[in-house]
Design a protein around this motif. Structure first.
Motif, PDB file in Angstrom:
ATOM      1  N   ILE A  56       0.835  -1.204   0.000  1.00 44.47           N
ATOM      2  CA  ILE A  56       0.000   0.000   0.000  1.00 44.47           C
ATOM      3  C   ILE A  56       0.868   1.251   0.000  1.00 44.47           C
ATOM      4  CG2 ILE A  56      -1.705   1.315   1.324  1.00 44.47           C
ATOM      5  CD1 ILE A  56      -2.768  -1.389   2.365  1.00 44.47           C
ATOM      6  N   ALA A  57       1.920   1.237   0.815  1.00 40.39           N
ATOM      7  CA  ALA A  57       2.800   2.408   0.892  1.00 40.39           C
ATOM      8  C   ALA A  57       3.448   2.708  -0.446  1.00 40.39           C
ATOM      9  CB  ALA A  57       3.858   2.187   1.968  1.00 40.39           C
ATOM     10  N   LEU A  58       3.861   1.672  -1.167  1.00 40.00           N
ATOM     11  CA  LEU A  58       4.511   1.879  -2.464  1.00 40.00           C
ATOM     12  C   LEU A  58       3.526   2.349  -3.525  1.00 40.00           C
ATOM     13  CD1 LEU A  58       6.897  -1.219  -2.571  1.00 40.00           C
ATOM     14  CD2 LEU A  58       7.557   1.176  -2.281  1.00 40.00           C
ATOM     15  N   SER A  59       2.306   1.827  -3.478  1.00 40.08           N
ATOM     16  CA  SER A  59       1.333   2.173  -4.510  1.00 40.08           C
ATOM     17  C   SER A  59       0.613   3.479  -4.223  1.00 40.08           C
ATOM     18  CB  SER A  59       0.304   1.045  -4.670  1.00 40.08           C
ATOM     19  OG  SER A  59      -0.432   0.859  -3.481  1.00 40.08           O
ATOM     20  N   ARG A  60       0.614   3.900  -2.958  1.00 45.78           N
ATOM     21  CA  ARG A  60      -0.069   5.141  -2.580  1.00 45.78           C
ATOM     22  C   ARG A  60       0.867   6.029  -1.760  1.00 45.78           C
ATOM     23  NH1 ARG A  60      -5.666   4.831  -2.793  1.00 45.78           N
ATOM     24  NH2 ARG A  60      -5.526   7.077  -2.353  1.00 45.78           N
ATOM     25  N   TYR A  87      13.290  -0.729  -0.880  1.00 47.07           N
ATOM     26  CA  TYR A  87      12.459   0.291  -1.533  1.00 47.07           C
ATOM     27  C   TYR A  87      12.296   1.564  -0.708  1.00 47.07           C
ATOM     28  CZ  TYR A  87      11.420  -3.386  -4.846  1.00 47.07           C
ATOM     29  OH  TYR A  87      11.540  -4.357  -5.792  1.00 47.07           O
ATOM     30  N   ARG A  88      12.486   1.486   0.583  1.00 51.10           N
ATOM     31  CA  ARG A  88      12.473   2.627   1.503  1.00 51.10           C
ATOM     32  C   ARG A  88      11.318   3.604   1.296  1.00 51.10           C
ATOM     33  NH1 ARG A  88      18.430   4.512   3.483  1.00 51.10           N
ATOM     34  NH2 ARG A  88      19.311   2.428   3.741  1.00 51.10           N
ATOM     35  N   PRO A  89      10.093   3.159   1.359  1.00 52.38           N
ATOM     36  CA  PRO A  89       8.997   4.124   1.235  1.00 52.38           C
ATOM     37  C   PRO A  89       9.008   5.089   2.419  1.00 52.38           C
ATOM     38  CG  PRO A  89       8.178   1.979   1.940  1.00 52.38           C
ATOM     39  CD  PRO A  89       9.615   1.789   1.581  1.00 52.38           C
ATOM     40  N   ALA A  90       9.023   6.377   2.122  1.00 52.31           N
ATOM     41  CA  ALA A  90       9.101   7.384   3.174  1.00 52.31           C
ATOM     42  C   ALA A  90       7.815   7.493   3.976  1.00 52.31           C
ATOM     43  CB  ALA A  90       9.434   8.739   2.555  1.00 52.31           C
ATOM     44  N   ASN A  91       6.744   6.894   3.480  1.00 53.39           N
ATOM     45  CA  ASN A  91       5.428   7.009   4.111  1.00 53.39           C
ATOM     46  C   ASN A  91       5.039   5.770   4.902  1.00 53.39           C
ATOM     47  OD1 ASN A  91       5.330   5.572   1.643  1.00 53.39           O
ATOM     48  ND2 ASN A  91       3.115   5.878   1.485  1.00 53.39           N
ATOM     49  N   LEU A  92       6.019   4.963   5.331  1.00 53.79           N
ATOM     50  CA  LEU A  92       5.715   3.710   6.033  1.00 53.79           C
ATOM     51  C   LEU A  92       6.404   3.667   7.396  1.00 53.79           C
ATOM     52  CD1 LEU A  92       4.458   0.868   6.096  1.00 53.79           C
ATOM     53  CD2 LEU A  92       6.506   0.025   4.931  1.00 53.79           C
ATOM     54  N   ALA A 121      17.351  -4.062  16.023  1.00 55.13           N
ATOM     55  CA  ALA A 121      18.709  -4.212  15.488  1.00 55.13           C
ATOM     56  C   ALA A 121      18.694  -4.968  14.165  1.00 55.13           C
ATOM     57  CB  ALA A 121      19.595  -4.935  16.500  1.00 55.13           C
ATOM     58  N   ILE A 122      17.807  -5.961  14.056  1.00 52.85           N
ATOM     59  CA  ILE A 122      17.681  -6.712  12.802  1.00 52.85           C
ATOM     60  C   ILE A 122      17.178  -5.782  11.701  1.00 52.85           C
ATOM     61  CG2 ILE A 122      16.428  -8.562  11.624  1.00 52.85           C
ATOM     62  CD1 ILE A 122      16.428 -10.083  14.295  1.00 52.85           C
ATOM     63  N   ALA A 123      16.212  -4.932  12.026  1.00 51.38           N
ATOM     64  CA  ALA A 123      15.697  -3.974  11.038  1.00 51.38           C
ATOM     65  C   ALA A 123      16.801  -3.016  10.605  1.00 51.38           C
ATOM     66  CB  ALA A 123      14.516  -3.206  11.622  1.00 51.38           C
ATOM     67  N   ALA A 124      17.582  -2.514  11.556  1.00 47.44           N
ATOM     68  CA  ALA A 124      18.673  -1.599  11.220  1.00 47.44           C
ATOM     69  C   ALA A 124      19.715  -2.283  10.348  1.00 47.44           C
ATOM     70  CB  ALA A 124      19.319  -1.067  12.499  1.00 47.44           C
ATOM     71  N   ALA A 125      20.054  -3.527  10.698  1.00 47.57           N
ATOM     72  CA  ALA A 125      21.037  -4.266   9.902  1.00 47.57           C
ATOM     73  C   ALA A 125      20.504  -4.588   8.513  1.00 47.57           C
ATOM     74  CB  ALA A 125      21.428  -5.555  10.628  1.00 47.57           C
ATOM     75  N   SER A 126      19.173  -4.636   8.371  1.00 43.05           N
ATOM     76  CA  SER A 126      18.571  -4.877   7.062  1.00 43.05           C
ATOM     77  C   SER A 126      18.613  -3.639   6.185  1.00 43.05           C
ATOM     78  CB  SER A 126      17.113  -5.321   7.229  1.00 43.05           C
ATOM     79  OG  SER A 126      17.037  -6.537   7.939  1.00 43.05           O
ATOM     80  N   GLY A 127      18.862  -2.485   6.801  1.00 40.57           N
ATOM     81  CA  GLY A 127      18.935  -1.246   6.041  1.00 40.57           C
ATOM     82  C   GLY A 127      17.802  -0.276   6.285  1.00 40.57           C
ATOM     83  N   VAL A 128      16.921  -0.578   7.248  1.00 38.38           N
ATOM     84  CA  VAL A 128      15.847   0.359   7.585  1.00 38.38           C
ATOM     85  C   VAL A 128      16.495   1.587   8.234  1.00 38.38           C
ATOM     86  CG1 VAL A 128      13.770   0.734   8.971  1.00 38.38           C
ATOM     87  CG2 VAL A 128      14.159  -1.484   7.873  1.00 38.38           C
ATOM     88  N   PRO A 129      16.265   2.787   7.708  1.00 36.25           N
ATOM     89  CA  PRO A 129      17.022   3.960   8.165  1.00 36.25           C
ATOM     90  C   PRO A 129      16.695   4.460   9.558  1.00 36.25           C
ATOM     91  CG  PRO A 129      15.386   4.596   6.528  1.00 36.25           C
ATOM     92  CD  PRO A 129      15.404   3.102   6.554  1.00 36.25           C
ATOM     93  N   ARG A 130      15.487   4.216  10.039  1.00 34.93           N
ATOM     94  CA  ARG A 130      15.079   4.751  11.348  1.00 34.93           C
ATOM     95  C   ARG A 130      14.512   3.607  12.185  1.00 34.93           C
ATOM     96  NH1 ARG A 130      13.983  10.164  12.558  1.00 34.93           N
ATOM     97  NH2 ARG A 130      12.861  10.484  14.529  1.00 34.93           N
ATOM     98  N   THR A 131      15.161   3.285  13.289  1.00 33.30           N
ATOM     99  CA  THR A 131      14.717   2.180  14.137  1.00 33.30           C
ATOM    100  C   THR A 131      14.815   2.599  15.600  1.00 33.30           C
ATOM    101  OG1 THR A 131      16.916   1.181  14.322  1.00 33.30           O
ATOM    102  CG2 THR A 131      15.540   0.457  12.478  1.00 33.30           C
ATOM    103  N   GLY A 132      14.159   1.843  16.463  1.00 35.16           N
ATOM    104  CA  GLY A 132      14.250   2.129  17.885  1.00 35.16           C
ATOM    105  C   GLY A 132      13.413   1.155  18.689  1.00 35.16           C
ATOM    106  N   THR A 133      13.726   1.044  19.970  1.00 31.26           N
ATOM    107  CA  THR A 133      12.979   0.204  20.898  1.00 31.26           C
ATOM    108  C   THR A 133      12.424   1.077  22.009  1.00 31.26           C
ATOM    109  OG1 THR A 133      14.374  -1.717  20.435  1.00 31.26           O
ATOM    110  CG2 THR A 133      13.102  -1.759  22.479  1.00 31.26           C
TER     111      THR A 133
END
Length: 202
Positions: A56-60, A87-92, A121-133
């Motif tokens: 949805i984020a990619l299509s909209r 794909y790094r959708p900025a809206n997700l 940490a797994i999300a960050a290592a995957s390349g997700v730019p903004r992560t946190g707990t």
């Protein structure tokens, strides 16, 4: 922190977003806080909320999309993190409630997060730019509003107690939910197109 309290803390922002939930406790608790036509609950689809939300984020790209997920569900589909990062959708925003158990089957099994796996940490290592707990409602509220303002792909993990709602009943048939959600997305697209046409004539 209880998941329902965490949801309540960010509900004003969620109510203005497109929200895709996993199955189980989270949709029941979100529904109890007030259903919105932009909320889509994935019954019987464990692990797929992140993939549906990404699509949805990619299509909209004009819509802010939030995926409400769980640790067990995400662990079934870890590959979605690398796809999101590609794909790094900025809206997700991917919000993961981590209670370290499979709550929907009676807490019979702990998940990998109970023995040290760190989803942020797994999300960050995957390349997700903004992560946190986050471990409190205030931490979650600040992280969530910060992610909305930043307009970049985010994965936020909220550590919650393994406690579910008194009832998992949602007074909305899954087919009714599906068509209501589809109509809402279509209406938003038509409204946006009409606004764009009016802008072109200014």
């Amino acid at each position: 922190m209880l998941r329902v309290d965490a949801l309540r803390a960010i509900y004003p922002e969620l109510s203005r977003c497109i929200v895709v939930t996993n199955m189980g406790a989270a949709p029941a608790e979100l529904f109890s806080l007030g259903h919105q036509p932009g909320f889509f609950y994935l019954w019987h689809s464990m692990g797929l909320a992140s993939s549906v939300g990404l699509g949805i984020a990619l299509s909209r790209p004009e819509l802010q999309v939030v995926v409400v997920d769980g640790d067990g569900s995400l662990l079934m589909n870890l590959g979605s993190l690398t796809t999101m990062a590609r794909y790094r959708p900025a809206n997700l925003i991917h919000l993961v409630f981590d209670n370290e158990v499979l709550l929907s089957v009676g807490r019979s099994f702990t998940t990998a997060t109970a023995t040290g796996s760190d989803l942020a940490a797994i999300a960050a290592a995957s390349g997700v730019p903004r992560t946190g707990t986050c471990r409190t409602e205030d931490e979650l509220r600040q992280a969530f509003t910060g992610a909305l303002a930043a307009r970049e792909l985010a994965c936020l993990v909220a550590k919650v107690e393994p406690q579910g709602p008194p009832s998992y009943f949602i007074d909305l048939h899954y087919m009714e939910s599906r068509f209501q959600f589809e109509r809402h997305l279509r209406r938003l697209a038509e409204t946006g197109s009409a606004a764009q046409r009016e802008g072109d004539h200014d």
